[in-house]
Write an enzyme that holds these catalytic residues in place. Structure first.
Site, PDB file in Angstrom:
ATOM      1  CG  ASP A  69      -2.146   0.902   0.902  1.00  0.00           C
ATOM      2  OD1 ASP A  69      -2.908   0.569  -0.027  1.00  0.00           O
ATOM      3  OD2 ASP A  69      -2.300   1.957   1.549  1.00  0.00           O
ATOM      4  CE1 TYR A 143      -1.025  11.345  -7.717  1.00  0.00           C
ATOM      5  CE2 TYR A 143      -0.674   9.258  -6.591  1.00  0.00           C
ATOM      6  CZ  TYR A 143      -1.493  10.315  -6.923  1.00  0.00           C
ATOM      7  OH  TYR A 143      -2.793  10.350  -6.458  1.00  0.00           O
TER       8      TYR A 143
HETATM    9  P1  ITT Z   1      -3.426  -2.392  -5.327  1.00  0.00           P
HETATM   10  O1  ITT Z   1      -4.379  -3.274  -6.066  1.00  0.00           O
HETATM   11  O2  ITT Z   1      -2.112  -3.035  -5.048  1.00  0.00           O
HETATM   12  O3  ITT Z   1      -4.045  -1.749  -4.094  1.00  0.00           O
HETATM   13  P2  ITT Z   1      -3.302   0.372  -6.295  1.00  0.00           P
HETATM   14  O4  ITT Z   1      -2.849   0.973  -7.587  1.00  0.00           O
HETATM   15  O5  ITT Z   1      -4.709   0.685  -5.851  1.00  0.00           O
HETATM   16  O6  ITT Z   1      -3.069  -1.200  -6.376  1.00  0.00           O
HETATM   17  P3  ITT Z   1      -2.316   1.680  -3.893  1.00  0.00           P
HETATM   18  O7  ITT Z   1      -3.611   1.559  -3.185  1.00  0.00           O
HETATM   19  O8  ITT Z   1      -1.073   1.356  -3.166  1.00  0.00           O
HETATM   20  O9  ITT Z   1      -2.261   0.774  -5.204  1.00  0.00           O
HETATM   21  O10 ITT Z   1      -2.346   3.135  -4.520  1.00  0.00           O
HETATM   22  C1  ITT Z   1      -1.348   4.017  -4.522  1.00  0.00           C
HETATM   23  C2  ITT Z   1      -1.393   4.846  -5.790  1.00  0.00           C
HETATM   24  O11 ITT Z   1      -0.220   5.636  -5.729  1.00  0.00           O
HETATM   25  C3  ITT Z   1      -1.281   4.023  -7.080  1.00  0.00           C
HETATM   26  O12 ITT Z   1      -2.528   3.765  -7.670  1.00  0.00           O
HETATM   27  C4  ITT Z   1      -0.446   4.939  -7.980  1.00  0.00           C
HETATM   28  O13 ITT Z   1      -1.261   5.829  -8.663  1.00  0.00           O
HETATM   29  C5  ITT Z   1       0.409   5.680  -6.983  1.00  0.00           C
HETATM   30  N1  ITT Z   1       1.756   5.097  -6.863  1.00  0.00           N
HETATM   31  C6  ITT Z   1       2.209   4.173  -5.966  1.00  0.00           C
HETATM   32  N2  ITT Z   1       3.498   3.888  -6.176  1.00  0.00           N
HETATM   33  C7  ITT Z   1       3.879   4.633  -7.232  1.00  0.00           C
HETATM   34  C8  ITT Z   1       5.071   4.783  -7.949  1.00  0.00           C
HETATM   35  O14 ITT Z   1       6.175   4.080  -7.660  1.00  0.00           O
HETATM   36  N3  ITT Z   1       5.087   5.627  -8.971  1.00  0.00           N
HETATM   37  C9  ITT Z   1       3.999   6.344  -9.304  1.00  0.00           C
HETATM   38  N4  ITT Z   1       2.833   6.272  -8.688  1.00  0.00           N
HETATM   39  C10 ITT Z   1       2.757   5.418  -7.655  1.00  0.00           C
END
Ligand code: ITT
Length: 182
Positions: A69, A143
């Site tokens: 997360d 991002y």
């Molecule tokens: P899960 O199914 O694993 O939950 P998710 O995309 O919803 O996938 P998160 O809840 O962790 O994942 O959301 C964090 C958001 O932050 C993700 O959707 C991306 O838009 C952003 N994010 C996370 N890590 C990133 C990275 O390394 N580079 C760019 N954006 C990132």
């Protein structure tokens, strides 16, 4: 087919898996993938959200898993979007974030990796300080085009060594130390 994998990354996000795979390969851990939408509880704590996701993932696949997360925390807007990063990216997106910011552009990216098997539920945090760019720079997912890590002039999207220093790398490095000595 699954026998050669040590453990599985459960996520709906292919980009996160691809980066985690490269990072854990370099640390000697072979990571498989289960693509799945996990339960995302409403909470302002990434740790609590991560633990709920990990329990949900283990109950679905019954194999050793990790989930991740992430949150992008921007200082001048009280840590927003933080735990809501996924929702905010899908709604206002990078342009919406850029429109919210003025002079203070400090931010940090946090990754929580949570491991779950029959007997363990263990979390590892990686935090990377940086700032938000003034415009979109480079082609990358999420991002990446707006996040500039400290000591860099490039956004994640413009860098070729993101996986050697990212929030994800820091959390997975801590996880690998624990996992390999478990
Ligand atoms: P899960 O199914 O694993 O939950 P998710 O995309 O919803 O996938 P998160 O809840 O962790 O994942 O959301 C964090 C958001 O932050 C993700 O959707 C991306 O838009 C952003 N994010 C996370 N890590 C990133 C990275 O390394 N580079 C760019 N954006 C990132």
């Amino acid at each position: 087919m699954h026998k050669s994998f040590d453990l599985f990354f459960v996520s709906s996000n292919n980009h996160k898996y691809q980066e985690a795979k490269i990072i854990l390969d370099s640390l000697g851990i072979n990571l498989g993938f289960f693509k799945s939408n996990l339960e995302e509880i409403q909470s302002n704590s990434l740790h609590n959200i991560a633990m709920a996701k990990a329990r949900d993932a283990f109950s679905k696949f019954k194999k050793p898993i990790i989930i991740e997360d992430d949150g992008l925390f921007i200082d001048s807007i009280d840590g927003f979007p933080g735990p809501y990063s996924s929702y905010v990216f899908k709604t206002i997106g990078n342009k919406g974030i850029l429109n919210l910011l003025k002079n203070n552009r400090k931010a940090n990216f946090i990754s929580i990796i949570t491991y779950c098997d029959k007997t363990n539920l263990q979390s590892f945090e990686g935090k990377l300080n940086g700032k938000i760019s003034k415009t979109l720079k480079g082609k990358g997912w999420g991002y990446d085009p707006i996040f500039i890590p400290n000591n860099s002039v490039k956004t994640f999207a413009e860098m070729n060594n993101k996986n050697e220093l990212s929030h994800r790398f820091k959390a997975l490095k801590k996880f690998s130390k624990w996992y390999l000595h478990k």
